[in-house]
Scaffold this motif. Structure first.
Motif, short mmCIF file in Angstrom:
data_model
loop_
_atom_site.label_atom_id
_atom_site.label_comp_id
_atom_site.label_asym_id
_atom_site.label_seq_id
_atom_site.Cartn_x
_atom_site.Cartn_y
_atom_site.Cartn_z
N LEU A 282 8.58 10.94 -6.46
CA LEU A 282 7.14 11.10 -6.30
C LEU A 282 6.50 9.80 -5.78
N ALA A 283 7.00 8.66 -6.28
CA ALA A 283 6.46 7.37 -5.84
C ALA A 283 6.70 7.16 -4.35
N ASP A 284 7.89 7.53 -3.86
CA ASP A 284 8.19 7.40 -2.43
C ASP A 284 7.26 8.28 -1.60
N PHE A 285 7.05 9.50 -2.05
CA PHE A 285 6.22 10.44 -1.30
C PHE A 285 4.77 9.97 -1.24
N PHE A 286 4.21 9.65 -2.41
CA PHE A 286 2.81 9.20 -2.45
C PHE A 286 2.67 7.81 -1.81
N GLY A 287 3.71 6.98 -1.97
CA GLY A 287 3.67 5.66 -1.35
C GLY A 287 3.62 5.73 0.16
N ALA A 288 4.36 6.69 0.73
CA ALA A 288 4.34 6.87 2.18
C ALA A 288 2.96 7.31 2.65
N LEU A 289 2.33 8.22 1.89
CA LEU A 289 0.98 8.67 2.24
C LEU A 289 -0.02 7.51 2.16
N ALA A 290 0.10 6.71 1.09
CA ALA A 290 -0.83 5.59 0.91
C ALA A 290 -0.62 4.53 1.99
N GLY A 291 0.65 4.29 2.34
CA GLY A 291 0.96 3.27 3.35
C GLY A 291 0.34 3.57 4.69
N ARG A 292 0.22 4.86 5.02
CA ARG A 292 -0.38 5.24 6.31
C ARG A 292 -1.88 4.98 6.32
N ARG A 293 -2.48 4.88 5.13
CA ARG A 293 -3.93 4.71 5.06
C ARG A 293 -4.36 3.26 4.82
N ILE A 294 -3.63 2.55 3.95
CA ILE A 294 -4.06 1.19 3.62
C ILE A 294 -3.00 0.15 3.94
N GLY A 295 -1.87 0.57 4.52
CA GLY A 295 -0.81 -0.37 4.85
C GLY A 295 0.24 -0.41 3.75
N SER A 296 1.50 -0.59 4.14
CA SER A 296 2.60 -0.54 3.18
C SER A 296 2.52 -1.67 2.15
N VAL A 297 2.14 -2.87 2.60
CA VAL A 297 2.07 -4.01 1.67
C VAL A 297 0.99 -3.78 0.62
N SER A 298 -0.17 -3.31 1.06
CA SER A 298 -1.26 -3.03 0.12
C SER A 298 -0.86 -1.96 -0.87
N ALA A 299 -0.15 -0.94 -0.39
CA ALA A 299 0.27 0.15 -1.26
C ALA A 299 1.25 -0.32 -2.33
N VAL A 300 2.25 -1.10 -1.93
CA VAL A 300 3.26 -1.54 -2.90
C VAL A 300 2.67 -2.55 -3.89
N VAL A 301 1.78 -3.43 -3.42
CA VAL A 301 1.16 -4.41 -4.32
C VAL A 301 0.29 -3.71 -5.36
N ALA A 302 -0.50 -2.72 -4.91
CA ALA A 302 -1.37 -1.98 -5.84
C ALA A 302 -0.54 -1.27 -6.91
#
Length: 282
Positions: free
Chosen positions: A13-33
């Protein structure tokens, strides 16, 4: 094995939602949050349960190593996804379980039975098949995709980090061990705040950030059940069961985005199920 499967659910689930978030706010921002949320959550759990961090005193070196390997694993994984196609990066990353299981056998002396090892091996092969289109994978390796070295480094680091987290949980208990791991990991993420400060400063409260926090919550489910399982059973078995997490993300992609599975992915699903059945019988 059950704890490992719940960890796989959380990380899928984290990978799926993380991919969606990365497209909107950037991968670094998503993983840090997500990782900040994880650290805050475990701090609240630690305080609420009244657990003492004294057991970590003799294992500080393990906590520091875990934080370093985990932070480097996330960084190289996202770098690999940035440079190379998922079809090449994902199946290589799924090999982290092989590294973790090998370390558990060599360092901790764990000796899973032949049936368990066979089940773990079949499940990992199945995950690799599920995670990619073999044709694209062959083309990527043949053409020396730039992300390939980063993907290999990420898989090794994730394997070492998973093994260390399990070892810490064995020695200090999963609550204290996981708290130390999350705090150490955030500390090693601090350089990202400096390097990517411009990108991070642009993040605003909105759908992208909420999805990133949802990914972080799913990651919490993964690390909590993984740590608890490692405290209660063999690290090697928990690692092997948790390695099926790409199956969750791919299933969601098929359902949500109507993506079609190629033949080798269908074969991979069958192998994953067969491998897990063997693990269960063991």
């Amino acid at each position: 094995m059950i704890f490992g499967l719940f960890a796989a659910l959380g990380w899928g689930l984290a990978d799926f939602f993380g991919a969606l978030a990365g497209r909107r706010i950037g991968s670094v921002s998503a993983v840090v949050a997500g990782q900040l949320l994880s650290a805050v959550f475990m701090t609240v759990v630690l305080v609420a349960t009244g657990e003492s961090i004294e057991p970590l005193r003799s294992d500080v070196w393990l906590v520091v190593l875990n934080g370093a390997f985990a932070a480097f694993a996330y960084t190289t994984h996202y770098k690999a996804l940035e440079l190379g196609p998922v079809a090449v990066v994902s199946p290589i990353g799924a090999g982290y379980a092989v590294v973790g299981v090998a370390l558990a056998m060599v360092v901790l002396g764990e000796r899973p039975g032949a049936l368990a090892l066979a089940g773990a091996g079949i499940a990992v092969v199945g995950v690799v098949l599920v995670s990619t289109d073999l044709k694209k994978l062959r083309e990527g390796i043949k053409n020396h995709v730039p992300g390939l070295p980063w993907a290999i480094v990420a898989a090794i680091c994730f394997g070492v980090a998973g093994f260390l987290l399990g070892w810490i949980s064995d020695r200090a208990g999963w609550i204290v061990g996981l708290w130390g791991s999350r705090v150490a990991q955030v500390a090693f993420f601090l350089p990202l705040f400096v390097v990517f400060r411009t990108q991070l400063s642009r993040v605003r409260l909105g759908f992208g950030l909420w999805i990133a926090l949802l990914a972080g919550a799913a990651d919490i489910l993964g690390v909590v059940t993984f740590s608890a399982g490692s405290e209660r059973g063999l690290n090697s078995i928990v690692l092997a069961a948790s390695a099926v997490f790409p199956l969750i993300a791919i299933t969601l992609s098929v359902i949500v985005f109507k993506e079609r599975m190629v033949t080798n992915q269908v074969v991979g699903v069958v192998l994953v199920i067969g491998g897990l059945l063997l693990l269960g019988l063991a």
